[in-house]
Design a protein around this motif. Structure first.
Motif, mmCIF file in Angstrom:
data_model
loop_
_atom_site.group_PDB
_atom_site.id
_atom_site.type_symbol
_atom_site.label_atom_id
_atom_site.label_comp_id
_atom_site.label_asym_id
_atom_site.label_seq_id
_atom_site.Cartn_x
_atom_site.Cartn_y
_atom_site.Cartn_z
ATOM 1 N N SER A 189 -11.751 3.729 0.062
ATOM 2 C CA SER A 189 -13.120 3.758 -0.457
ATOM 3 C C SER A 189 -14.010 2.776 0.285
ATOM 4 O O SER A 189 -15.218 2.980 0.405
ATOM 5 C CB SER A 189 -13.130 3.436 -1.958
ATOM 6 O OG SER A 189 -12.646 2.114 -2.194
ATOM 7 N N HIS B 185 -1.604 6.708 0.678
ATOM 8 C CA HIS B 185 -3.050 6.902 0.716
ATOM 9 C C HIS B 185 -3.824 5.605 0.548
ATOM 10 O O HIS B 185 -4.964 5.608 0.076
ATOM 11 C CB HIS B 185 -3.465 7.938 -0.333
ATOM 12 C CG HIS B 185 -2.948 9.311 -0.030
ATOM 13 N ND1 HIS B 185 -2.432 10.153 -0.996
ATOM 14 C CD2 HIS B 185 -2.832 9.991 1.145
ATOM 15 C CE1 HIS B 185 -2.036 11.278 -0.437
ATOM 16 N NE2 HIS B 185 -2.266 11.200 0.863
ATOM 17 N N TRP B 186 -3.182 4.498 0.919
ATOM 18 C CA TRP B 186 -3.823 3.185 0.964
ATOM 19 C C TRP B 186 -4.224 2.669 -0.414
ATOM 20 O O TRP B 186 -5.137 1.868 -0.552
ATOM 21 C CB TRP B 186 -5.035 3.190 1.902
ATOM 22 C CG TRP B 186 -4.702 3.407 3.351
ATOM 23 C CD1 TRP B 186 -3.687 4.174 3.851
ATOM 24 C CD2 TRP B 186 -5.395 2.889 4.479
ATOM 25 N NE1 TRP B 186 -3.707 4.164 5.228
ATOM 26 C CE2 TRP B 186 -4.744 3.393 5.639
ATOM 27 C CE3 TRP B 186 -6.491 2.062 4.633
ATOM 28 C CZ2 TRP B 186 -5.161 3.080 6.924
ATOM 29 C CZ3 TRP B 186 -6.928 1.758 5.923
ATOM 30 C CH2 TRP B 186 -6.267 2.257 7.056
ATOM 31 N N THR B 187 -3.528 3.125 -1.442
ATOM 32 C CA THR B 187 -3.753 2.579 -2.775
ATOM 33 C C THR B 187 -3.091 1.210 -2.859
ATOM 34 O O THR B 187 -1.970 1.027 -2.380
ATOM 35 C CB THR B 187 -3.159 3.499 -3.861
ATOM 36 O OG1 THR B 187 -3.768 4.788 -3.755
ATOM 37 C CG2 THR B 187 -3.402 2.945 -5.254
ATOM 38 N N GLU C 84 -5.677 -4.001 -7.920
ATOM 39 C CA GLU C 84 -4.516 -3.111 -7.909
ATOM 40 C C GLU C 84 -4.877 -1.767 -8.560
ATOM 41 O O GLU C 84 -5.533 -1.724 -9.593
ATOM 42 C CB GLU C 84 -3.348 -3.758 -8.648
ATOM 43 C CG GLU C 84 -2.709 -4.906 -7.880
ATOM 44 C CD GLU C 84 -1.518 -5.512 -8.597
ATOM 45 O OE1 GLU C 84 -1.154 -5.014 -9.681
ATOM 46 O OE2 GLU C 84 -0.943 -6.508 -8.087
ATOM 47 N N GLY C 85 -4.432 -0.687 -7.919
ATOM 48 C CA GLY C 85 -4.737 0.654 -8.398
ATOM 49 C C GLY C 85 -5.888 1.309 -7.655
ATOM 50 O O GLY C 85 -6.035 2.530 -7.689
ATOM 51 N N ASP C 86 -6.710 0.501 -6.975
ATOM 52 C CA ASP C 86 -7.816 1.045 -6.187
ATOM 53 C C ASP C 86 -7.326 1.408 -4.784
ATOM 54 O O ASP C 86 -6.284 0.937 -4.338
ATOM 55 C CB ASP C 86 -8.957 0.032 -6.077
ATOM 56 C CG ASP C 86 -9.619 -0.263 -7.412
ATOM 57 O OD1 ASP C 86 -9.600 0.640 -8.281
ATOM 58 O OD2 ASP C 86 -10.146 -1.378 -7.584
ATOM 59 N N SER C 87 -8.105 2.220 -4.097
ATOM 60 C CA SER C 87 -7.751 2.612 -2.736
ATOM 61 C C SER C 87 -8.648 1.919 -1.725
ATOM 62 O O SER C 87 -9.877 1.886 -1.889
ATOM 63 C CB SER C 87 -7.872 4.130 -2.558
ATOM 64 O OG SER C 87 -7.650 4.488 -1.194
ATOM 65 N N LEU D 122 0.831 -1.205 0.000
ATOM 66 C CA LEU D 122 0.000 0.000 0.000
ATOM 67 C C LEU D 122 0.865 1.254 0.000
ATOM 68 O O LEU D 122 1.914 1.290 0.638
ATOM 69 C CB LEU D 122 -0.884 0.036 1.253
ATOM 70 C CG LEU D 122 -1.789 -1.163 1.529
ATOM 71 C CD1 LEU D 122 -2.344 -1.081 2.938
ATOM 72 C CD2 LEU D 122 -2.909 -1.210 0.519
ATOM 73 N N ASP D 123 0.397 2.303 -0.684
ATOM 74 C CA ASP D 123 1.112 3.572 -0.640
ATOM 75 C C ASP D 123 0.562 4.439 0.497
ATOM 76 O O ASP D 123 -0.271 3.986 1.306
ATOM 77 C CB ASP D 123 1.071 4.291 -2.002
ATOM 78 C CG ASP D 123 -0.293 4.858 -2.359
ATOM 79 O OD1 ASP D 123 -1.232 4.809 -1.521
ATOM 80 O OD2 ASP D 123 -0.437 5.354 -3.489
#
Length: 257
Positions: free
Chosen positions: A138, A111-113, A132-135, A108-109
């Motif tokens: 959400s 911002h929790w992506t 992958e690519g979603d946060s 995770l980055d």
């Protein structure tokens, strides 16, 4: 409007709840010199800026901002994980995630992506249309989705709220994390999952999986010597089964692993 070095230093010292004396002692300078730096009566060297940042545990991006405010070039880059000079790091992340199967693992980055996920996590999160690519924010800040995803959604939400606030505090405030924690706090209201009896060693998240339940706890790993901005913010979350039934289900979900 750009802030002066002195103003930024004072703000970060306050954020870390340090007096001028305490900061000076840890940075091997006098409290008077810290005062002069904050008021602009003294100018720091590049080495002094970096030393103060180390004591303040300032994020790498903030260290660049403090260096810039003091008139120096930045010291840290933000590299993409796919860049050539990140090959060994990328390999380490891939190796860790792959070896953790059949248990879920995520990278995770800030911002929790979802930067990278392993096969087991892909199956687990695919059930709620995450890839992958979603946060994760959400889902983790939407109580309606939390109640669908977790049997113990209140406990999960309370832990997520504390984690969001801690991570934002370390960064000196982050508007995305702060907005997410505000949404989650508003959704929780005054409700609190008061445990009955003594708490267990870990409080697992109990994922709904059809008629079954996957009970998982997690540990978080980071690169200990990261000097790249993005890499310093990257977290690898490794989930483990909290009971034998969950372990057997995960093994059955990922045959051949």
């Amino acid at each position: 409007m750009d802030q002066s070095f002195g103003t930024m230093l004072r703000d970060w010292r306050t954020q870390r709840r340090l007096s001028q004396l305490a900061l000076g002692l840890d940075a091997n300078v006098s409290a008077r010199h810290i005062s002069f730096l904050e008021t602009g009566r003294a100018k720091p060297s590049r080495a002094m800026v970096l030393q103060l940042c180390e004591v303040l545990d300032a994020p790498r991006g903030t260290r660049n901002s403090l260096l810039n405010a003091a008139g120096f070039a930045p010291a840290y880059r933000r590299r993409d994980l796919n860049e050539a000079d990140m090959a060994q790091v990328r390999s380490a992340v891939d190796w860790t995630l792959a070896r953790h199967d059949p248990y879920p693992a995520l990278a995770l980055d800030r911002h929790w992506t979802l930067v990278k996920i392993n096969q087991s996590a892909r199956l687990l999160l695919g059930a709620i249309s995450l890839e992958e690519g979603d946060s994760l924010l959400s889902v983790m800040t939407d109580v309606e989705r939390l109640t669908v995803m977790f049997e113990n959604w209140q406990e999960v939400a309370q832990h997520m709220l504390a984690r969001l606030r801690t991570e934002s505090g370390h960064l000196g405030g982050d508007r995305i994390l702060d907005a997410a924690s505000d949404r989650l706090a508003e959704s929780l209201g005054t409700e609190y999952a008061d445990p009955s009896g003594v708490l267990p060693a870990v409080v697992p998240a109990r994922y709904r999986a059809g008629e079954d339940t996957l009970s998982l706890f997690s540990t978080i790993a980071q690169f200990g010597t990261a000097e790249d901005i993005a890499l310093a913010e990257l977290k690898i979350e490794l989930m483990f089964p909290a009971d034998d039934a969950t372990r057997r289900m995960l093994l059955a979900m990922t045959p051949g692993l």
